[in-house]
Enzyme design. Sequence first.
Site, mmCIF file in Angstrom:
data_model
loop_
_atom_site.group_PDB
_atom_site.id
_atom_site.type_symbol
_atom_site.label_atom_id
_atom_site.label_comp_id
_atom_site.label_asym_id
_atom_site.label_seq_id
_atom_site.Cartn_x
_atom_site.Cartn_y
_atom_site.Cartn_z
ATOM 1 C CD GLU A 80 -13.662 2.723 12.918
ATOM 2 O OE1 GLU A 80 -14.656 2.032 13.193
ATOM 3 O OE2 GLU A 80 -13.719 3.955 12.745
ATOM 4 C CB SER A 136 -8.513 1.636 4.807
ATOM 5 O OG SER A 136 -8.443 2.553 3.730
ATOM 6 C CE LYS A 142 -19.312 14.341 2.310
ATOM 7 N NZ LYS A 142 -20.306 13.311 2.718
ATOM 8 C CE1 TYR A 184 -10.049 -1.010 7.757
ATOM 9 C CE2 TYR A 184 -10.909 0.071 9.729
ATOM 10 C CZ TYR A 184 -9.857 -0.198 8.870
ATOM 11 O OH TYR A 184 -8.612 0.339 9.119
ATOM 12 C CE LYS A 194 -6.824 -2.381 9.150
ATOM 13 N NZ LYS A 194 -5.401 -2.511 8.751
ATOM 14 N N GLY A 216 -7.853 10.468 1.147
ATOM 15 C CA GLY A 216 -8.860 10.354 0.112
ATOM 16 C C GLY A 216 -10.095 11.170 0.448
ATOM 17 C CG ASN A 269 -10.171 8.237 13.153
ATOM 18 O OD1 ASN A 269 -10.371 7.574 14.178
ATOM 19 N ND2 ASN A 269 -10.984 8.196 12.114
ATOM 20 N N GLY A 306 0.814 -1.214 0.000
ATOM 21 C CA GLY A 306 0.000 0.000 0.000
ATOM 22 C C GLY A 306 0.847 1.263 0.000
ATOM 23 C CB ILE A 307 4.248 1.961 -1.336
ATOM 24 C CG1 ILE A 307 5.338 2.995 -1.032
ATOM 25 C CG2 ILE A 307 4.056 1.771 -2.845
ATOM 26 C CD1 ILE A 307 6.729 2.578 -1.475
ATOM 27 C CB SER A 362 -7.974 0.085 12.705
ATOM 28 O OG SER A 362 -8.984 1.060 12.776
ATOM 29 N N PRO A 398 -24.860 1.629 9.422
ATOM 30 C CG PRO A 398 -25.106 -0.178 7.963
ATOM 31 C CD PRO A 398 -24.242 1.021 8.236
#
Length: 332
Positions: free
Chosen positions: A127, A84, A194, A151, A155, A187, A180, A8-9, A125, A281
């Site tokens: 999460e 992710s 966002k 996810y 993990k 992204g 986080n 994942g570089i 993570s 959900p």
Amino acid sequence: MKKALITGINGQDGSYLAEFLLEKGYEVFGIVKRNSVTESQFSRIDSIRDKLVLHYADITDLSSLSHVIKDVNPDEIYNLAAQSHVRVSFDQPILTAQVTGIGTMNVLEAARLYDPEAKIYQASSSEMFGNSIEEDGFQRETSRMNPASPYACAKVFAYQISRNYRNAYSLFVSNGILFNHESPRRGTNFVTSKVCKEAVRIKYGLTEKLRMGSLDSRRDWGHAKDYVRAMWMILQLDKPDDFVCATGVTHSVRDLVDYVFSKLDMDWEKYVEIDPRLLRPEELRSLKGDSTKLRETVGWEPEYTFETMLDEMVDFWMAEIGSEKPKFAVTP
């Protein structure tokens, strides 16, 4: 010269880690998944691409992964590849389990077979904790894991299989339980990026509304640059272990929106709409990490604050979007 291999570089963390390791004098190798649109695939590492050795492989494909690890024989392996996005994991739970969960086991198995002396960093993570919170409001290495998404479930598997390979095969495998972490390279389907991007677009009159899910969720947000430094520090230890990496400060999504719009001299309540389709959900209410163990063991301290991180992200989008904005479209 040490050799490091990063899965994942070309992601946010991978690109910052590659830059960091190059500055440390490493020979840096990277695994990227074949993508038909190569222009966007390498955008985060374009500035250092000539200094990297890249291999096409996929962590769901043990054969290709084994070939790369056997060929490179790295001193350190950083497994950062994953599906992710938490919300997307509800739409694609099987893919998420295969990539984020089984993919990690493939990395471990390839290392066990072809490079058992390598030090391995597994990107775990926050999460994984879900809505499990200690009485003092924190989550730490000993907190119960209660995942609230596909996810997060994947993990947890990756975390536990990493510990299993460490104990069963004496591999050097350390989990970094990162909370986080954001940056201008995040992204735009992630909430911090966002909000920053869309707020700037609203400022320049390019759009009118920002549609959001829950504004009440609270997160412990740090900067990716600080967190990749922690990854490296964890692998410099003599013994593998598991560490929470977090700022210890929490903010709500509402705080995030308010800060970004205020920085742009706008009232967020005029522009933000709640879209039920963006709600999870099962909602994860609050994450706040206790990184005492990491700080005391390796001396890690974050250099960025929540505010300076967002300042950098807003400035990035101001430069990106401002250079293309219609000159007549600026709102007061």
